[in-house]
Design an enzyme around this catalytic site. Structure first.
Site, PDB file in Angstrom:
ATOM      1  N   SER A  37       0.847  -1.200   0.000  1.00 18.49           N
ATOM      2  CA  SER A  37       0.000   0.000   0.000  1.00 18.49           C
ATOM      3  C   SER A  37       0.875   1.240   0.000  1.00 18.49           C
ATOM      4  O   SER A  37       1.969   1.253   0.572  1.00 18.49           O
ATOM      5  CB  SER A  37      -0.889   0.020   1.246  1.00 18.49           C
ATOM      6  OG  SER A  37      -1.534   1.277   1.344  1.00 18.49           O
ATOM      7  N   TYR A  74      -3.090  -1.060  10.008  1.00 24.59           N
ATOM      8  CA  TYR A  74      -3.043  -1.464   8.595  1.00 24.59           C
ATOM      9  C   TYR A  74      -1.632  -1.236   8.028  1.00 24.59           C
ATOM     10  O   TYR A  74      -1.035  -2.141   7.433  1.00 24.59           O
ATOM     11  CB  TYR A  74      -4.073  -0.649   7.827  1.00 24.59           C
ATOM     12  CG  TYR A  74      -4.099  -0.866   6.338  1.00 24.59           C
ATOM     13  CD1 TYR A  74      -4.634  -2.027   5.803  1.00 24.59           C
ATOM     14  CD2 TYR A  74      -3.600   0.102   5.464  1.00 24.59           C
ATOM     15  CE1 TYR A  74      -4.673  -2.228   4.428  1.00 24.59           C
ATOM     16  CE2 TYR A  74      -3.642  -0.085   4.090  1.00 24.59           C
ATOM     17  CZ  TYR A  74      -4.179  -1.248   3.580  1.00 24.59           C
ATOM     18  OH  TYR A  74      -4.214  -1.445   2.222  1.00 24.59           O
TER      19      TYR A  74
END
Ligand SMILES: NC(=O)c1ccc[n+]([C@@H]2O[C@H](COP(=O)([O-])OP(=O)(O)OC[C@H]3O[C@@H](n4cnc5c(N)ncnc54)[C@H](O)[C@@H]3O)[C@@H](O)[C@H]2O)c1
Length: 263
Positions: free
Chosen positions: A144, A157
């Site tokens: 990400s 996350y």
């Protein structure tokens, strides 16, 4: 330039039941690969498999929780029995949780680690052991943009994605001399269920918010003035799995419309 390296190759795609994984699986099948689809969601798997078959492609679906090592190993073995030796791996399965660093729960932290970090370890190690024996393979892990630019609310996350990225690069460093290429793709905000689930009925405002940025939340705008589509990420993954990226290993491609702004 036409990308090559897919005709009759066997590809395994995780997260193939939706979003980027589904787009990648469909694109790989259209390019001639036989595709093993792995996901937790049976309905998503069925949809992707139906799309592949409707277009004349070949695929098999395996319902798997990537955080469960025994079922990952079983699915990888079944995929090789059903389709042949896996030469290409795209790992896109993941979950998203957002909460401030002070408010996030241990459950948020553990769930992100289990799926996003341990899931990458389980799948890439299981497949890479086979690739290493055969001295050939190409792997792309979807991490990400949050590992490139620190984001508020993404402590659990982002930490899980950073752990996954480090393991994948270490694996890639150790296996590069054996002819196994590992690369990472970092999507920015992309219009898939993982993102839109948090938008509710405010999709237009949320999309505009991402494009405009929000300095109070340390979010820079997206210079290309649009959010990503799953195909933007799938196209990048296909390039990294193709013959044409044959000298690219252990690197990152950020697919975020320019918002990471890293020198
Ligand atoms: N969409 C974004 O804005 C964005 C941004 C950066 C990174 N990512 C990453 O991209 C990847 C793909 O996400 P997406 O945007 O396509 O979202 P998505 O929710 O559409 O797809 C993720 C898929 O992973 C599957 N999955 C979740 N947990 C699983 C598990 N334990 N075992 C097996 N499968 C599981 C889901 O069922 C789903 O089909 C994820 O790793 C995500 O973290 C997404």
């Amino acid at each position: 330039m036409q990308l090559t390296g897919f005709k009759d190759a066997v590809a395994l795609v995780t997260g193939a039941g939706g979003g980027m994984g589904a787009a990648t699986a469909v694109a790989l099948a259209a390019a001639g690969a036989k595709v093993a689809l792995l996901d937790l969601k049976a309905d998503g798997l069925n949809e992707t498999l139906a799309a592949i078959q409707a277009a004349g492609g070949e695929g098999r679906a395996y319902r798997v929780d990537v955080s469960d090592r025994a079922s990952v190993d079983e699915a990888v073995a079944s995929a090789e029995r059903d389709l042949g030796p896996i030469g290409l791996l795209a790992h896109a399965a993941g979950i998203f949780r957002t909460a401030t660093a002070l408010e996030m729960t241990a459950e948020d932290w553990n769930a992100c680690q289990a799926v996003n970090a341990t899931g990458v370890f389980n799948v890439t190690q299981s497949v890479a052991r086979r690739m290493a024996e055969r001295r050939s393979g190409r792997i792309v892990v979807v991490a990400s943009q949050t590992t490139v630019v620190i984001r508020t609310g993404q402590g659990a996350y982002g930490a899980s994605k950073a752990a996954a990225e480090y393991y994948a690069k270490c694996l890639g460093l150790e296996l590069a001399p054996l002819g196994v290429r590992v690369n990472i793709v970092h999507p920015g905000v992309t219009e898939t269920p993982i993102a839109t689930a948090t938008w509710g009925d405010q999709a237009d405002a949320m999309r505009k918010g991402h494009i405009d940025g929000n300095l109070d939340r340390y979010r820079v705008p997206i210079p290309l003035r649009k959010v990503g589509r799953p195909e933007d990420v799938a196209n990048t993954i296909l390039f990294l799995l193709s013959d044409q990226s044959g000298h690219i290993a252990l690197t990152d491609i950020v697919v975020d419309g320019g918002s990471a702004l890293v020198a």
